[in-house]
Write an enzyme that holds these catalytic residues in place. Structure first.
Site, PDB file in Angstrom:
ATOM      1  N   ILE A  10       0.956  -1.297   0.038  1.00 37.55           N
ATOM      2  CA  ILE A  10      -0.048  -0.002   0.002  1.00 37.55           C
ATOM      3  C   ILE A  10       0.876   1.308   0.004  1.00 37.55           C
ATOM      4  N   THR A  11       2.117   1.123   0.486  1.00 40.27           N
ATOM      5  CA  THR A  11       2.933   2.524   0.531  1.00 40.27           C
ATOM      6  C   THR A  11       3.540   2.572  -0.961  1.00 40.27           C
ATOM      7  N   ASP A  14       1.113   1.679  -6.933  1.00 40.18           N
ATOM      8  CA  ASP A  14      -0.199   1.465  -7.224  1.00 40.18           C
ATOM      9  C   ASP A  14      -1.022   1.190  -5.950  1.00 40.18           C
ATOM     10  N   ASP A  57       4.900  -8.685   6.530  1.00 37.18           N
ATOM     11  CA  ASP A  57       5.907  -8.850   5.433  1.00 37.18           C
ATOM     12  C   ASP A  57       5.724 -10.177   4.609  1.00 37.18           C
ATOM     13  N   GLN A  82       9.529  -6.895  -4.610  1.00 41.50           N
ATOM     14  CA  GLN A  82      10.733  -5.999  -4.984  1.00 41.50           C
ATOM     15  C   GLN A  82      10.706  -5.685  -6.519  1.00 41.50           C
ATOM     16  N   SER A 124       3.248  -8.952 -14.370  1.00 39.16           N
ATOM     17  CA  SER A 124       3.874  -7.878 -15.304  1.00 39.16           C
ATOM     18  C   SER A 124       4.108  -8.206 -16.643  1.00 39.16           C
ATOM     19  N   GLU A 126       6.856  -7.654 -17.900  1.00 42.23           N
ATOM     20  CA  GLU A 126       8.053  -7.992 -17.730  1.00 42.23           C
ATOM     21  C   GLU A 126       8.295  -9.579 -17.944  1.00 42.23           C
ATOM     22  N   TYR A 148      13.784 -10.472 -11.716  1.00 43.89           N
ATOM     23  CA  TYR A 148      12.536  -9.966 -11.500  1.00 43.89           C
ATOM     24  C   TYR A 148      11.438 -10.629 -12.467  1.00 43.89           C
ATOM     25  N   HIS A 178       3.102   1.210 -15.855  1.00 45.84           N
ATOM     26  CA  HIS A 178       2.288   2.292 -15.562  1.00 45.84           C
ATOM     27  C   HIS A 178       2.944   3.326 -14.472  1.00 45.84           C
TER      28      HIS A 178
HETATM   29  P1  NAP Z   1       6.613  -0.022  -5.825  1.00 42.67           P
HETATM   30  O1  NAP Z   1       6.093   1.345  -5.847  1.00 42.67           O
HETATM   31  O2  NAP Z   1       8.004  -0.548  -5.845  1.00 42.67           O
HETATM   32  O3  NAP Z   1       5.906  -0.706  -4.463  1.00 42.67           O
HETATM   33  C1  NAP Z   1       6.237  -1.977  -3.919  1.00 42.67           C
HETATM   34  C2  NAP Z   1       5.520  -1.883  -2.566  1.00 42.67           C
HETATM   35  O4  NAP Z   1       5.809  -3.358  -2.108  1.00 42.67           O
HETATM   36  C3  NAP Z   1       6.067  -1.185  -1.647  1.00 42.67           C
HETATM   37  O5  NAP Z   1       5.157  -0.723  -0.972  1.00 42.67           O
HETATM   38  C4  NAP Z   1       6.739  -1.841  -0.511  1.00 42.67           C
HETATM   39  O6  NAP Z   1       7.022  -1.373   0.671  1.00 42.67           O
HETATM   40  C5  NAP Z   1       6.375  -3.195  -0.659  1.00 42.67           C
HETATM   41  N1  NAP Z   1       7.210  -4.249  -0.323  1.00 42.67           N
HETATM   42  C6  NAP Z   1       8.437  -4.737  -0.850  1.00 42.67           C
HETATM   43  N2  NAP Z   1       8.855  -5.706  -0.399  1.00 42.67           N
HETATM   44  C7  NAP Z   1       7.986  -6.156   0.651  1.00 42.67           C
HETATM   45  C8  NAP Z   1       7.957  -6.983   1.366  1.00 42.67           C
HETATM   46  N3  NAP Z   1       8.972  -8.230   1.453  1.00 42.67           N
HETATM   47  N4  NAP Z   1       6.931  -7.408   2.325  1.00 42.67           N
HETATM   48  C9  NAP Z   1       5.981  -6.515   2.032  1.00 42.67           C
HETATM   49  N5  NAP Z   1       5.829  -5.208   1.457  1.00 42.67           N
HETATM   50  C10 NAP Z   1       6.985  -5.287   0.668  1.00 42.67           C
HETATM   51  O7  NAP Z   1       5.707  -0.997  -6.959  1.00 42.67           O
HETATM   52  P2  NAP Z   1       4.368  -0.377  -7.976  1.00 42.67           P
HETATM   53  O8  NAP Z   1       4.963   0.215  -9.328  1.00 42.67           O
HETATM   54  O9  NAP Z   1       3.432   0.237  -6.957  1.00 42.67           O
HETATM   55  O10 NAP Z   1       3.920  -1.731  -8.551  1.00 42.67           O
HETATM   56  C11 NAP Z   1       2.924  -2.522  -7.551  1.00 42.67           C
HETATM   57  C12 NAP Z   1       3.145  -3.939  -8.072  1.00 42.67           C
HETATM   58  O11 NAP Z   1       2.774  -4.343  -9.362  1.00 42.67           O
HETATM   59  C13 NAP Z   1       4.607  -4.523  -7.826  1.00 42.67           C
HETATM   60  O12 NAP Z   1       4.084  -6.017  -7.361  1.00 42.67           O
HETATM   61  C14 NAP Z   1       4.945  -4.404  -9.131  1.00 42.67           C
HETATM   62  O13 NAP Z   1       6.112  -5.484  -9.289  1.00 42.67           O
HETATM   63  C15 NAP Z   1       4.061  -4.757  -9.903  1.00 42.67           C
HETATM   64  N6  NAP Z   1       3.776  -4.493 -11.420  1.00 42.67           N
HETATM   65  C16 NAP Z   1       4.052  -3.031 -11.540  1.00 42.67           C
HETATM   66  C17 NAP Z   1       4.049  -2.250 -12.701  1.00 42.67           C
HETATM   67  C18 NAP Z   1       4.515  -0.925 -13.089  1.00 42.67           C
HETATM   68  O14 NAP Z   1       4.599  -0.489 -14.091  1.00 42.67           O
HETATM   69  N7  NAP Z   1       4.205  -0.211 -11.888  1.00 42.67           N
HETATM   70  C19 NAP Z   1       3.758  -3.172 -14.062  1.00 42.67           C
HETATM   71  C20 NAP Z   1       3.486  -4.523 -13.826  1.00 42.67           C
HETATM   72  C21 NAP Z   1       3.420  -4.846 -12.380  1.00 42.67           C
HETATM   73  P3  NAP Z   1       7.906  -0.246   1.030  1.00 42.67           P
HETATM   74  O15 NAP Z   1       7.524   1.043   0.911  1.00 42.67           O
HETATM   75  O16 NAP Z   1       8.329  -0.581   2.521  1.00 42.67           O
HETATM   76  O17 NAP Z   1       9.295  -0.518   0.273  1.00 42.67           O
HETATM   77  N1  GDD Z   2      15.628   2.510 -14.491  1.00 41.66           N
HETATM   78  C1  GDD Z   2      16.015   3.112 -15.250  1.00 41.66           C
HETATM   79  N2  GDD Z   2      17.136   3.987 -15.371  1.00 41.66           N
HETATM   80  N3  GDD Z   2      15.831   2.354 -16.819  1.00 41.66           N
HETATM   81  C2  GDD Z   2      16.548   2.866 -18.059  1.00 41.66           C
HETATM   82  C3  GDD Z   2      17.460   3.941 -17.880  1.00 41.66           C
HETATM   83  C4  GDD Z   2      17.779   4.818 -16.354  1.00 41.66           C
HETATM   84  O1  GDD Z   2      18.546   5.559 -16.358  1.00 41.66           O
HETATM   85  N4  GDD Z   2      17.759   4.321 -18.998  1.00 41.66           N
HETATM   86  C5  GDD Z   2      17.143   3.545 -19.937  1.00 41.66           C
HETATM   87  N5  GDD Z   2      16.326   2.901 -19.209  1.00 41.66           N
HETATM   88  C6  GDD Z   2      15.670   1.980 -19.885  1.00 41.66           C
HETATM   89  C7  GDD Z   2      15.611   0.454 -19.197  1.00 41.66           C
HETATM   90  O2  GDD Z   2      16.745  -0.255 -19.732  1.00 41.66           O
HETATM   91  C8  GDD Z   2      14.271  -0.104 -19.607  1.00 41.66           C
HETATM   92  O3  GDD Z   2      14.370  -0.799 -20.911  1.00 41.66           O
HETATM   93  C9  GDD Z   2      13.293   0.829 -19.580  1.00 41.66           C
HETATM   94  O4  GDD Z   2      14.138   2.008 -19.468  1.00 41.66           O
HETATM   95  C10 GDD Z   2      12.385   0.888 -18.370  1.00 41.66           C
HETATM   96  O5  GDD Z   2      13.072   0.832 -17.247  1.00 41.66           O
HETATM   97  P1  GDD Z   2      12.035   1.064 -15.796  1.00 41.66           P
HETATM   98  O6  GDD Z   2      11.487   2.249 -15.834  1.00 41.66           O
HETATM   99  O7  GDD Z   2      13.155   0.662 -14.781  1.00 41.66           O
HETATM  100  O8  GDD Z   2      10.911  -0.052 -16.099  1.00 41.66           O
HETATM  101  P2  GDD Z   2      11.053  -1.740 -16.426  1.00 41.66           P
HETATM  102  O9  GDD Z   2      10.342  -1.609 -17.612  1.00 41.66           O
HETATM  103  O10 GDD Z   2      12.153  -2.289 -16.256  1.00 41.66           O
HETATM  104  O11 GDD Z   2      10.148  -2.246 -15.191  1.00 41.66           O
HETATM  105  C11 GDD Z   2       8.937  -1.642 -14.780  1.00 41.66           C
HETATM  106  O12 GDD Z   2       7.683  -2.245 -15.613  1.00 41.66           O
HETATM  107  C12 GDD Z   2       7.443  -3.718 -15.347  1.00 41.66           C
HETATM  108  C13 GDD Z   2       6.541  -3.731 -16.456  1.00 41.66           C
HETATM  109  O13 GDD Z   2       6.794  -4.231 -17.657  1.00 41.66           O
HETATM  110  C14 GDD Z   2       8.797  -1.875 -13.162  1.00 41.66           C
HETATM  111  O14 GDD Z   2       7.650  -0.961 -12.662  1.00 41.66           O
HETATM  112  C15 GDD Z   2       8.421  -3.260 -13.165  1.00 41.66           C
HETATM  113  O15 GDD Z   2       8.193  -3.587 -11.673  1.00 41.66           O
HETATM  114  C16 GDD Z   2       7.044  -3.835 -13.906  1.00 41.66           C
HETATM  115  O16 GDD Z   2       6.696  -5.036 -13.781  1.00 41.66           O
END
Ligand code: NAP
Ligand code: GDD
Length: 326
Positions: A10-11, A14, A57, A82, A124, A126, A148, A178
């Protein structure tokens, strides 16, 4: 009687948007938070008095059982992970423990405490990694390219397995990237929007990035949490891809973000080996037609609107710290 929801993560980005949405819908919202030496509630501080925050956790199954027993949710959204791909290369075991096995711990806790709970797993794009077809849909085979991504493939399949083995209402939402103004600063979109604001305000002279050619299907987080909720309102659990159907490169993101404040990204962006990954995901673009047909979901925010809202938010955040701008 109000419906009760539990959100892990929740922190996070999303978690904060989903909590807002569920509160609006009249839910009693419990958020699981892990122990930390500093407070991590920045994204939910504006709604904290309406939430119940409980310790737990994903690494500790007893804590999950305790949370479920004490709060008896009808719906559980497992957003905790993570979630940073780059970190997963350096901490692959921790990533597996949290992002993969954490899902099993939570599903098992649900099976033991109340198998009628509806479960959402944050899967994801990913998982598609080195994509075998374009665009990617629910039937596209996975080819993860990072620890991951591998962990998320496990989380996806264990969700499907508990659905099929124990008839749990367990759904896997396969969400493409997103973003928002609440995105962590380490992810590329926020790194760029924050960097643009710092440069515009005279706080920095350059922005160091890795691979500018990577392409992503970027949507707005506020739109995507609605899809999570819709998935748990269906009679049967299933898997859904959530995406915009458009793909853009990191370079295009830079062009638009710098352009929005009247600057040319080529004057400021420096490529730095440190930000390249051992294995890259070159291209993601999703086909969300199933979500559109079954859930009635579609994205509301365009790519350009997303970039602009992120840059504007970072400018507002930093403007009181800036010197006379560029
Ligand atoms: P985020 O901002 O990195 O948030 C991750 C959350 O997980 C934080 O609240 C963190 O707590 C908590 N957490 C990490 N390790 C934990 C543990 N061991 N036990 C309990 N809580 C833990 O991620 P997000 O972008 O909101 O994404 C939400 C979910 O969607 C994740 O599972 C991510 O992998 C997935 N996802 C994200 C995207 C995207 O583009 N954003 C896309 C596809 C899937 P702390 O605040 O304490 O660190
Ligand atoms: N983070 C980061 N930092 N990425 C970079 C950089 C940089 O300085 N320069 C280029 N990139 C490129 C990465 O190599 C990657 O190809 C792309 O930018 C996106 O990187 P991130 O924003 O770190 O996101 P992600 O696509 O690897 O992962 C995110 O999206 C996934 C869904 O497809 C995360 O939110 C994952 O948790 C999520 O599942």
């Amino acid at each position: 009687m109000a419906r009760r929801a539990l959100i892990t993560g929740i922190t996070g980005q999303d978690g904060s948007y989903l909590a807002e949405l569920l509160l609006e819908k009249g839910y009693e919202v419990t958020g699981m938070v892990r122990r930390s030496s500093t407070v991590t509630f920045e994204r939910i501080s504006h709604i904290q008095d309406r939430l119940t925050l409980v310790p737990g956790d994903l690494l500790d199954e007893a804590s999950l059982i305790e949370v479920l027993r004490s709060h008896r949710p009808h719906e559980v959204y497992n957003l905790a992970a993570q979630s940073f791909v780059q970190t997963s290369f350096g901490q692959p075991v921790l990533t597996g423990e949290t992002t993969a096995l954490g899902v099993t711990r939570l599903l098992d806790a649900i099976r033991l405490v109340d198998p009628d709970i509806r479960f959402y797993q944050a899967s994801s794009s990913e998982m598609f990694g080195k994509v075998v077809e374009v665009p990617q849909n629910e039937r596209t085979p996975f080819y993860p390219r990072s620890p991951y991504g591998v962990a998320k493939v496990y989380g996806h399949w264990i969700t499907v397995n508990y659905r099929e083995s124990y008839q749990l209402h367990a759904t896997s939402g396969i969400l493409f990237n997103h973003e928002s103004s609440r995105r962590g600063l380490e992810f590329v979109t926020r790194k760029i929007s924050h960097g643009v604001a710092r440069i515009k305000l005279g706080l920095d002279d350059e922005l160091r990035l890795g691979n500018l050619e990577a392409q992503r299907d970027w949507g707005y987080a506020g739109d995507y949490v609605e899809a999570m909720w819709l998935m748990l309102q269906q009679d049967a659990a299933d898997d859904y891809v959530i995406a915009t159907g458009e793909t853009h490169s990191v370079r295009e993101f830079c062009e638009l973000a710098f352009g929005h404040v009247g600057l040319d990204y080529e004057d400021f962006v420096v490529q730095d080996e440190r930000f390249f990954r051992p294995a890259e995901v070159d291209l993601l673009v999703g086909d969300a037609s199933k979500a559109r047909a079954v859930l009635g979901w579609k994205p509301k925010t365009s790519f350009e609107e997303l970039v602009h809202l992120m840059v504007d938010a970072d400018l507002a955040l930093l403007s009181d710290r800036g010197r006379p701008g560029r």
